[in-house]
Design an enzyme around this catalytic site. Structure first.
Site, PDB file in Angstrom:
ATOM      1  N   GLU A  38       0.581   4.344   1.896  1.00 36.30           N
ATOM      2  CA  GLU A  38       1.093   4.029   3.125  1.00 36.30           C
ATOM      3  C   GLU A  38       2.888   3.656   4.025  1.00 36.30           C
ATOM      4  OE1 GLU A  38      -1.604   3.456   1.692  1.00 36.30           O
ATOM      5  OE2 GLU A  38      -2.815   3.993   3.607  1.00 36.30           O
TER       6      GLU A  38
ATOM      7  N   CYS B  59      -6.256   1.579   5.876  1.00 39.59           N
ATOM      8  CA  CYS B  59      -6.666   1.096   6.062  1.00 39.59           C
ATOM      9  C   CYS B  59      -6.265   0.314   7.305  1.00 39.59           C
ATOM     10  CB  CYS B  59      -6.508  -0.599   5.168  1.00 39.59           C
ATOM     11  SG  CYS B  59      -4.847  -1.202   5.062  1.00 39.59           S
TER      12      CYS B  59
ATOM     13  N   CYS C 276      -2.573  -0.300   7.593  1.00 41.57           N
ATOM     14  CA  CYS C 276      -1.775   0.658   7.644  1.00 41.57           C
ATOM     15  C   CYS C 276      -1.857   1.762   8.430  1.00 41.57           C
ATOM     16  CB  CYS C 276      -2.340   1.466   6.265  1.00 41.57           C
ATOM     17  SG  CYS C 276      -1.457   0.919   4.469  1.00 41.57           S
TER      18      CYS C 276
ATOM     19  N   HIS D 114       0.733  -1.066  -0.041  1.00 38.27           N
ATOM     20  CA  HIS D 114       0.108   0.095  -0.123  1.00 38.27           C
ATOM     21  C   HIS D 114       1.289   0.967  -0.015  1.00 38.27           C
ATOM     22  CE1 HIS D 114      -3.898  -1.623   1.941  1.00 38.27           C
ATOM     23  NE2 HIS D 114      -3.368  -2.284   1.045  1.00 38.27           N
TER      24      HIS D 114
END
Length: 159
Positions: A65, A93, A96, A63
């Protein structure tokens, strides 16, 4: 509007404009359009820019992040990013959000809210859990309509 035609609002903070550029690059690469920029506000420096690479790397943890946090900690040679701020186009999410807490980021600015998969204002609300030992300040809704439009357009093209 196709992702390549998107232009962030000139009123948006510069790091969020950069995060939106990263999200646009992700969409053009066939990735879910999420972009992130990690800054050190004390130095006025961008530490890392990233976008989702889940498909390209065949890695469900790739992801934006996490990639930005990994790049910034590697560049600084430190496991924590105390005093640093993250700009991301979508509410983080749970995975993260947990990484953000472990990295001890000062603030998280995000664009679109994510009622289905978010972990900050929705879902498990990681930063409010008693097991979360670091709670960054969170500011949501930065360029929310543009971030959401980019995501909606991406998924509509795939249906």
């Amino acid at each position: 509007m196709p992702p390549s035609e998107y232009q962030p609002s000139s009123a948006a903070p510069a790091p969020m404009r950069q995060a939106l550029e990263q999200a646009r690059a992700a969409a053009c690469a066939g990735e879910v359009p999420v972009g992130a920029v990690l800054i050190d506000p004390a130095r006025g420096a961008v530490l890392a820019r990233a976008h989702n690479l889940v498909e390209a790397l065949n890695d469900p943890t790739a992801h934006a992040e996490l990639l930005a946090i990994r790049a910034a900690t590697a560049a600084r040679g430190e496991k924590r990013l105390v005093g640093c701020d993250l700009y991301v186009t979508l509410e983080p999410c749970p995975m993260c959000a947990t990484a953000i807490a472990f990295a001890q980021l000062r603030r998280v600015y995000f664009g679109a809210y994510d009622p289905k998969g978010g972990g900050v204002d929705h879902g498990p609300r990681i930063f409010t859990q008693p097991t979360c030992h670091h709670r960054p300040e969170v500011i949501g809704g930065i360029e929310e309509s543009e971030c959401a439009r980019l995501l909606r357009g991406f998924f509509q093209e795939r249906r």
